[in-house]
Design an enzyme around this catalytic site. Sequence first.
Site, PDB file in Angstrom:
ATOM      1  N   GLY A   1       3.241  -2.502   0.708  1.00  0.00           N
ATOM      2  CA  GLY A   1       1.922  -2.989   0.314  1.00  0.00           C
ATOM      3  C   GLY A   1       1.646  -4.353   0.911  1.00  0.00           C
ATOM      4  O   GLY A   1       2.353  -4.791   1.818  1.00  0.00           O
ATOM      5  N   ASN A   2       0.615  -5.014   0.418  1.00  0.00           N
ATOM      6  CA  ASN A   2       0.323  -6.373   0.884  1.00  0.00           C
ATOM      7  C   ASN A   2      -0.317  -7.181  -0.239  1.00  0.00           C
ATOM      8  O   ASN A   2      -0.595  -6.650  -1.311  1.00  0.00           O
ATOM      9  CB  ASN A   2      -0.553  -6.342   2.145  1.00  0.00           C
ATOM     10  CG  ASN A   2      -1.896  -5.706   1.890  1.00  0.00           C
ATOM     11  OD1 ASN A   2      -2.725  -6.237   1.154  1.00  0.00           O
ATOM     12  ND2 ASN A   2      -2.130  -4.539   2.487  1.00  0.00           N
ATOM     13  N   HIS A   3      -0.565  -8.463   0.022  1.00  0.00           N
ATOM     14  CA  HIS A   3      -1.002  -9.381  -1.034  1.00  0.00           C
ATOM     15  C   HIS A   3      -2.501  -9.391  -1.304  1.00  0.00           C
ATOM     16  O   HIS A   3      -2.975 -10.243  -2.037  1.00  0.00           O
ATOM     17  CB  HIS A   3      -0.590 -10.809  -0.682  1.00  0.00           C
ATOM     18  CG  HIS A   3       0.882 -11.038  -0.746  1.00  0.00           C
ATOM     19  ND1 HIS A   3       1.606 -10.849  -1.902  1.00  0.00           N
ATOM     20  CD2 HIS A   3       1.763 -11.434   0.200  1.00  0.00           C
ATOM     21  CE1 HIS A   3       2.876 -11.130  -1.666  1.00  0.00           C
ATOM     22  NE2 HIS A   3       2.996 -11.481  -0.399  1.00  0.00           N
TER      23      HIS A   3
END
Length: 229
Positions: A33-35
């Site tokens: 995933g990512n932020h």
Amino acid sequence: FQDTDIKKSFSGKTALVTAGPTQEAIDPVRYIGNHSSGKMGLAIALELAEKGAKVELILGPVSLALPTHPNIHITKVISAHQMYEAAAKLHQNTDLSVFAAAVADYAPAHPAKDKIKKAAEDFSISLKKNIDIAAKLGEVKKSHQVHIGFALETSNENQNALSKLERKNFDLVILNSMNDQGAGFKHDTNKVTIFHKDGKIHRTELMSKTDIAKEIVKSIEKIFSTEGQ
Ligand code: CTP
Ligand code: CA
């Protein structure tokens, strides 16, 4: 002359907005995933809805409270593939698309059905490239449709942003600079540069993501007002 029902700038327009991160399954309990918080995309969806647009919001997994505006319809998705499927279905009936999602560029090539057990010291996962939603829909974009994209860069910022504008057939690209203090993923504030395909450039100050969304929507408004004459 008094008009009690003043026509809003986006009434009669349909907008597609992608927002938030995507999650790409490694196994049933893990993902890549990512932020991305989804804040910027949600703020744009809300501003468009306030200005009369009918908004189809395609939203990756976020922990924010979801908007309940009567003009916003939400489709929740997890992966880039699901986000593409949802966007492709809606795209042809939209006047405006805003690609604000932080789509994972790669996904595990063979997600495991069962939880992967810990074993060897070294472990690697093979990844395959995800479909580029903005680029793919940019290929089928009609002349009346307006596409807005984002670029997050850490070097050669302007050059990279402009090449995305061209490559993905955007009308506007909004550059988020990771080098600016108080801007980006984890902040409530942002500072952006808006590049128009006609060469105009607009730099904002550091301000709340809600105010940035208003600036962006104003730029979009201008495109429709010059086109629709
Ligand atoms: N985008 C998309 N689908 C993808 C990747 C990106 O729709 N699979 C969209 C984003 O929503 C954004 C724009 O394309 O509007 C640019 O995203 P970005 O990650 O900056 O560009 P990439 O083309 O993925 O290039 P890179 O990450 O290598 O800089
Ligand atoms: Ca990317």
